[in-house]
Structure formats: structure tokens, C-alpha cells
Design a protein around this motif. Sequence first.
Motif, short mmCIF file in Angstrom:
data_model
loop_
_atom_site.label_atom_id
_atom_site.label_comp_id
_atom_site.label_asym_id
_atom_site.label_seq_id
_atom_site.Cartn_x
_atom_site.Cartn_y
_atom_site.Cartn_z
N GLU A 28 4.90 -10.96 -19.33
CA GLU A 28 4.41 -10.17 -20.46
C GLU A 28 2.98 -10.55 -20.86
N TYR A 29 2.69 -11.82 -20.99
CA TYR A 29 1.38 -12.30 -21.45
C TYR A 29 0.92 -11.52 -22.69
N ALA A 30 1.82 -11.36 -23.64
CA ALA A 30 1.54 -10.54 -24.82
C ALA A 30 0.92 -11.32 -25.97
N VAL A 44 4.28 -2.68 -19.58
CA VAL A 44 3.22 -3.14 -18.68
C VAL A 44 3.20 -4.66 -18.70
N GLN A 45 3.23 -5.23 -17.51
CA GLN A 45 3.14 -6.68 -17.36
C GLN A 45 1.94 -7.02 -16.49
N ALA A 46 1.63 -8.33 -16.42
CA ALA A 46 0.45 -8.76 -15.67
C ALA A 46 0.83 -9.93 -14.77
N SER A 47 -0.05 -10.15 -13.80
CA SER A 47 0.15 -11.25 -12.87
C SER A 47 -1.19 -11.88 -12.52
N GLY A 50 -2.56 -14.71 -19.47
CA GLY A 50 -2.49 -15.02 -18.05
C GLY A 50 -3.86 -15.55 -17.61
N VAL A 51 -3.89 -16.74 -17.04
CA VAL A 51 -5.17 -17.37 -16.69
C VAL A 51 -5.63 -16.86 -15.32
N ILE A 52 -6.74 -16.14 -15.33
CA ILE A 52 -7.28 -15.59 -14.09
C ILE A 52 -7.87 -16.72 -13.25
N SER A 54 -9.25 -12.28 -9.66
CA SER A 54 -8.48 -11.03 -9.71
C SER A 54 -7.31 -11.15 -10.69
N PHE A 55 -6.90 -10.01 -11.20
CA PHE A 55 -5.82 -9.92 -12.17
C PHE A 55 -5.05 -8.65 -11.85
N TRP A 56 -3.72 -8.71 -11.91
CA TRP A 56 -2.90 -7.56 -11.55
C TRP A 56 -2.15 -7.02 -12.76
#
Length: 207
Positions: A75-77, A64-67, A83-85, A107-109
Motif C-alpha cells: 500500500e505505501y499509503a 492502487v499499490q506500489a513496488s 516505498g523507498v526508490i 524505478s518505481f512500479w
Amino acid sequence: MTNNQTPTSAPLTDEERNRKSRKRKAILASGAVLGVGAVVTLAAWNDTVFGAGTFGIGNTAWNVQASVDGTNFDEYADSAAPGVISFPVVAGVNPINLMPGQTTKGSFWLKETKGFMDADVTIQAPANATNTLAQALYVTIKDGSTTLVNNKQLSASGISTTFRVTKATAKKIDFEVTLPANANPNLLVDTSVTPRWEMKAQSVDNP
């Protein structure tokens, strides 16, 4: 002159023939028993077979990754480098200069990248948001029209409702942070806070 030796060619009596026959049978029987015993103790069949198995994670690889923009995923692990929203300034609402009664939105994905299994996700309360401003702010988190966290104090927002991220599909999560209209500025010793939400994902072994 008289010869007292018994001729060697003299015929055997019936008793002598029977006695020799019994002795010969006994020797043969003994030899048969010894022979079988020798085969059992001195010789054996030998054979070998092998079994093998192949293992891997070919169809169960999962990630699972984020954007922060819905396009570029990472990754933002590391909690130290999340990850800066983005909470953009909209209609005069500035996320770093909130006024009482204002709400800022970002928003965050999330995306499962391997394409084999879905992910069930829960958003944890931000453990680092404990100061006076965090106690004054309230947060709502939504998955589309579904509310995951409903207007909870940022400093104690709790774990979100679990939501599913479908394999190989991006999921947008919306954050709303509000400074209530009745916020007391005299109680806000702290003027900023940077909460970090941990999003715990677990694979779903679906067909």
C-alpha cells in the motif's frame, strides 16, 4: 246502541294509499343514503407492498499499490513510511555522493490490483524537498518514452503529466535526478535530501 268507531278493515282511499306510498319511498331513499354513508366511513380496504434493492461494490472495487522492485507490491499509503526508490550505483555514480554533471536513476512500479478499473495518476511535487541541495538538483520522470516531468528543479518540480495505469497491470515509472555541471558547492549548505513524491490516483470507470 250506535258504534261510532271506524272499522279497521275499511279500505284506504286513493289519496291515503298515495300518501303512504310516498312516505315509504322517502324512508327507503333515506335509508339508502345512510347506508352508503356508513360503508364509506366505517370500512376500508387495506393492503401492503414492499420494494427492495441490493447494493455493493463487487465490480467497482479498486486499489492502487506500489513496488520498489517490480515484484512485491504494498500500500505505501503513509507519507512517513513511503516505498523507498532504489537508485543503484551505476558506472561510478553514487546517489548519496553525486558529483556535478552526474545523473542517478531509479524505478518505481504502480499497479491497480482489483482488475475492474484503470487508474489515472499524477505525481505531485515533493513538498518536503526545500533545502539548498533540493534547489540545486533537477528531476526528470518518465513513463517509458513519455516524459512526465521534464528536468525540473527538485524543490519545485510541479505536478506531473497524468498517466494511466491499466487495471491489473504493473506500470514502471523511471526517475532521473541530476546535479548540474554548473552547481556551485559554496551554495550547498545542505548535503542530503530525501524527497517524498506523492502519487495521486483516480479510478477510471471504463467498460
